[in-house]
Design a protein around this motif. Structure first.
Motif, PDB file in Angstrom:
ATOM      1  N   GLN B   6     -19.111   7.761 -36.458  1.00 43.56           N
ATOM      2  CA  GLN B   6     -18.390   8.367 -35.229  1.00 43.56           C
ATOM      3  C   GLN B   6     -19.522   7.720 -34.134  1.00 43.56           C
ATOM      4  OE1 GLN B   6     -17.782  12.723 -36.806  1.00 43.56           O
ATOM      5  NE2 GLN B   6     -17.313  12.548 -34.358  1.00 43.56           N
ATOM      6  N   THR B   7     -18.551   7.222 -33.225  1.00 44.25           N
ATOM      7  CA  THR B   7     -18.932   6.989 -31.829  1.00 44.25           C
ATOM      8  C   THR B   7     -18.516   7.495 -30.655  1.00 44.25           C
ATOM      9  OG1 THR B   7     -17.837   4.902 -31.796  1.00 44.25           O
ATOM     10  CG2 THR B   7     -20.197   4.846 -32.622  1.00 44.25           C
ATOM     11  N   PRO B   8     -19.294   7.872 -29.626  1.00 41.97           N
ATOM     12  CA  PRO B   8     -20.714   7.930 -29.471  1.00 41.97           C
ATOM     13  C   PRO B   8     -21.287   9.445 -29.841  1.00 41.97           C
ATOM     14  CG  PRO B   8     -19.716   8.848 -27.514  1.00 41.97           C
ATOM     15  CD  PRO B   8     -18.557   8.442 -28.319  1.00 41.97           C
ATOM     16  N   LYS B   9     -22.570   9.459 -30.097  1.00 43.40           N
ATOM     17  CA  LYS B   9     -23.133  10.818 -30.579  1.00 43.40           C
ATOM     18  C   LYS B   9     -23.168  11.804 -29.589  1.00 43.40           C
ATOM     19  CE  LYS B   9     -25.964   9.040 -34.246  1.00 43.40           C
ATOM     20  NZ  LYS B   9     -25.088   7.946 -34.748  1.00 43.40           N
ATOM     21  N   PHE B  10     -23.347  11.170 -28.198  1.00 42.16           N
ATOM     22  CA  PHE B  10     -23.270  12.232 -27.041  1.00 42.16           C
ATOM     23  C   PHE B  10     -22.535  11.538 -25.975  1.00 42.16           C
ATOM     24  CE2 PHE B  10     -26.558  15.088 -29.015  1.00 42.16           C
ATOM     25  CZ  PHE B  10     -27.349  14.230 -29.690  1.00 42.16           C
ATOM     26  N   GLN B  11     -21.767  12.659 -25.120  1.00 40.39           N
ATOM     27  CA  GLN B  11     -21.127  11.946 -24.051  1.00 40.39           C
ATOM     28  C   GLN B  11     -21.383  13.069 -23.053  1.00 40.39           C
ATOM     29  OE1 GLN B  11     -19.756   8.937 -23.665  1.00 40.39           O
ATOM     30  NE2 GLN B  11     -19.733   9.281 -21.352  1.00 40.39           N
ATOM     31  N   LEU B  21     -12.955   8.997 -28.520  1.00 41.08           N
ATOM     32  CA  LEU B  21     -13.925   9.059 -29.676  1.00 41.08           C
ATOM     33  C   LEU B  21     -13.438   8.323 -30.794  1.00 41.08           C
ATOM     34  CD1 LEU B  21     -14.249  11.677 -27.613  1.00 41.08           C
ATOM     35  CD2 LEU B  21     -14.887  12.959 -29.673  1.00 41.08           C
ATOM     36  N   CYS B  23     -13.697   6.843 -34.578  1.00 38.16           N
ATOM     37  CA  CYS B  23     -14.177   7.210 -35.937  1.00 38.16           C
ATOM     38  C   CYS B  23     -13.677   6.163 -36.896  1.00 38.16           C
ATOM     39  CB  CYS B  23     -13.268   8.806 -36.384  1.00 38.16           C
ATOM     40  SG  CYS B  23     -13.630   9.328 -38.090  1.00 38.16           S
ATOM     41  N   TYR B  89     -17.406  17.500 -31.781  1.00 38.34           N
ATOM     42  CA  TYR B  89     -16.224  16.916 -32.316  1.00 38.34           C
ATOM     43  C   TYR B  89     -16.664  16.301 -33.867  1.00 38.34           C
ATOM     44  CZ  TYR B  89     -13.567  18.115 -28.111  1.00 38.34           C
ATOM     45  OH  TYR B  89     -13.108  18.549 -26.985  1.00 38.34           O
ATOM     46  N   THR B 108     -19.630  14.228 -32.681  1.00 36.49           N
ATOM     47  CA  THR B 108     -20.231  13.856 -31.218  1.00 36.49           C
ATOM     48  C   THR B 108     -20.159  15.035 -30.498  1.00 36.49           C
ATOM     49  OG1 THR B 108     -18.750  11.700 -31.382  1.00 36.49           O
ATOM     50  CG2 THR B 108     -19.163  12.815 -29.323  1.00 36.49           C
ATOM     51  N   ARG B 109     -21.264  15.176 -29.581  1.00 39.30           N
ATOM     52  CA  ARG B 109     -21.621  16.278 -28.682  1.00 39.30           C
ATOM     53  C   ARG B 109     -21.019  16.101 -27.405  1.00 39.30           C
ATOM     54  NH1 ARG B 109     -24.219  21.057 -29.583  1.00 39.30           N
ATOM     55  NH2 ARG B 109     -25.069  19.962 -31.597  1.00 39.30           N
ATOM     56  N   LEU B 110     -19.956  16.685 -27.002  1.00 40.97           N
ATOM     57  CA  LEU B 110     -19.231  16.280 -25.650  1.00 40.97           C
ATOM     58  C   LEU B 110     -19.566  17.460 -24.670  1.00 40.97           C
ATOM     59  CD1 LEU B 110     -17.309  14.583 -23.916  1.00 40.97           C
ATOM     60  CD2 LEU B 110     -15.510  15.848 -24.979  1.00 40.97           C
TER      61      LEU B 110
END
Lengths: 113, 113
Positions: B6-11, B21, B23, B89, B108-110
């Motif tokens: 998954q990208t990104p890891k943080f946003q 996001l 995947c 996510y 991904t932490r949003l």
């Protein structure tokens, strides 16, 4: 009422003890039941599944299912600090419903050294 | 094998901004999923794709769109981010025969401010 209910915890047990994690579900026709483990900051991983009433053992883990009571549990014998994680109960619904996993909110387990 | 990436890891987004996001899975799985995880709420299904070319709504689809770009890739788009979409996510994938055995990406932490 949530479809899949778990005690959120936190549940603390000493190292070497038996940890008991419980889950109830509302869909009486549900056929399949799963336990996922999620370490802090990580993604869930499947560790056990059970379809039939009774017990299913895999190493230190035992899943127990009672369909009449709509209850599924996970026992962890000889608990280790490495078992400290959140345990998610998941249920596969009965036929005719949307065929997707429904997760409980998870029980946080801490095994104290 | 990378499994599910998954990208990104943080946003961090401001209210009203959009983002996608990404995947991807390299396990040749037919089914892919997007979940969100909020404290005390467990995993909730946003959208899923049973196979390439198909997508269906899950439990909480409002505010999201998805694209199954090919068998490997499944993206999630927030057109106009809201603070209520602050969450972690997870993307997951599974074989057609064992839909319950879902393999999760790292998440991904949003945060939407």
């Amino acid at each position: 009422q949530k479809e899949v209910e778990q005690n959120s915890g936190p549940l603390s047990v000493p190292e070497g003890a038996i940890a008991s994690l419980n889950c109830t579900y509302s869909d009486r026709g549900s056929q399949s039941f799963f336990w996922y483990r999620q370490y802090s900051g990580k993604s869930p991983e499947l560790i056990m599944f059970i379809y039939s009433n009774g017990d299913k053992e895999d190493g230190r883990f035992t899943a127990q299912l009672n369909k009449a009571s709509q209850y599924v549990s996970l026992l962890i014998r000889d608990s280790q600090p490495s078992d400290s994680a959140t345990y998610l109960c998941a249920v596969w619904p009965s036929s005719g419903s949307a065929r997707q996993l429904t997760f409980g909110s998870g029980t946080q387990l801490t095994v104290l050294p | 094998n990378a499994g599910v990436t998954q990208t990104p890891k943080f946003q961090v987004l401001k209210t009203g901004q959009s983002m996608t996001l990404q995947c991807a899975q390299d396990m040749n799985h037919n089914s892919m999923y997007w979940y969100r995880q909020d404290p005390g709420m467990g995993l909730r299904l946003i959208y899923y794709s049973a196979s390439e070319g198909t997508t269906d709504k899950g439990e909480v689809p409002n505010g999201y769109n998805v694209s199954r770009l090919n068998k490997r890739e499944f993206s999630l788009r927030l057109e106009s981010a809201a603070p209520s979409q602050t969450s972690v996510y997870f993307c997951a994938s599974s074989e057609a025969r064992t839909l319950y055995e879902q393999y999760f990406g790292p998440g991904t932490r949003l945060t939407v401010t």
